[in-house]
Design a protein around this motif. Structure first.
Motif, short mmCIF file in Angstrom:
data_model
loop_
_atom_site.label_atom_id
_atom_site.label_comp_id
_atom_site.label_asym_id
_atom_site.label_seq_id
_atom_site.Cartn_x
_atom_site.Cartn_y
_atom_site.Cartn_z
N GLN A 45 8.70 -22.51 -103.36
CA GLN A 45 10.08 -22.80 -102.96
C GLN A 45 10.74 -21.61 -102.26
N VAL A 46 9.99 -21.06 -101.30
CA VAL A 46 10.52 -20.00 -100.43
C VAL A 46 10.25 -20.40 -98.99
N SER A 47 10.84 -19.68 -98.06
CA SER A 47 10.73 -20.04 -96.65
C SER A 47 9.31 -19.84 -96.11
N GLN A 48 9.03 -20.56 -95.03
CA GLN A 48 7.74 -20.42 -94.36
C GLN A 48 7.54 -18.99 -93.85
N PRO A 49 8.55 -18.34 -93.25
CA PRO A 49 8.34 -16.96 -92.81
C PRO A 49 8.01 -16.01 -93.98
N ALA A 50 8.62 -16.23 -95.13
CA ALA A 50 8.32 -15.37 -96.29
C ALA A 50 6.88 -15.55 -96.74
N ILE A 51 6.42 -16.80 -96.80
CA ILE A 51 5.03 -17.07 -97.19
C ILE A 51 4.08 -16.48 -96.15
N SER A 52 4.40 -16.65 -94.88
CA SER A 52 3.56 -16.11 -93.81
C SER A 52 3.43 -14.59 -93.92
N GLN A 53 4.50 -13.92 -94.32
CA GLN A 53 4.43 -12.46 -94.51
C GLN A 53 3.50 -12.10 -95.67
N HIS A 54 3.57 -12.85 -96.76
CA HIS A 54 2.66 -12.61 -97.88
C HIS A 54 1.21 -12.78 -97.43
N VAL A 55 0.95 -13.87 -96.71
CA VAL A 55 -0.41 -14.16 -96.24
C VAL A 55 -0.87 -13.05 -95.29
N LYS A 56 0.01 -12.62 -94.40
CA LYS A 56 -0.35 -11.58 -93.43
C LYS A 56 -0.76 -10.30 -94.15
N LYS A 57 -0.02 -9.90 -95.17
CA LYS A 57 -0.35 -8.68 -95.91
C LYS A 57 -1.72 -8.80 -96.56
N LEU A 58 -2.03 -9.98 -97.09
CA LEU A 58 -3.34 -10.19 -97.73
C LEU A 58 -4.45 -10.25 -96.68
#
Length: 114
Positions: A45-58
């Motif tokens: 339940q967070v924004s797509q840009p926030a999830i994309s940032q998490h994925v990018k870091k990983l």
């Protein structure tokens, strides 16, 4: 190089990345299930840009890889990463996150990228 010793500085980076609850949960899920960003948006339940940032870091440290299937990009844990043995040993001590995916399925939102 599975099972090899990794430099302390690199281990610190991985541990710091996994110190975030969302990323840690994502990695636990990705250890057994491929997911797309839209599914993580619904789960956390967070924004797509926030999830994309998490994925990018990983992805930047090589822990996560992506596979394109049609219009969708699915992410999975990179079990060939030099860091995987460290991550896997941590994940063994965490509860399953399967209920989050089961809830998505009940709501008809599993693999629902548009």
């Amino acid at each position: 190089m599975t099972g090899s010793v990794i430099p302390l500085e690199n281990a610190a980076i991985i541990v710091k990345l996994l110190g975030d609850k969302t990323r840690l949960s994502m990695v636990k899920i990705l250890n057994t299930h491929d997911c797309c960003v839209c599914e993580f948006v619904e789960i956390f339940q967070v924004s797509q840009p926030a999830i994309s940032q998490h994925v990018k870091k990983l992805k930047d440290v090589g822990l996560v890889r992506e596979t394109r299937k049609g219009h969708w990009i699915f992410y999975h844990l990179n079990k060939k990463s030099d860091y995987y043995p460290l991550v896997h040993s941590l994940l063994e001590h965490l509860p399953t996150q399967d209920e989050k995916l089961q809830e998505l399925e009940k709501r008809g939102l599993r693999i629902s990228c548009h």
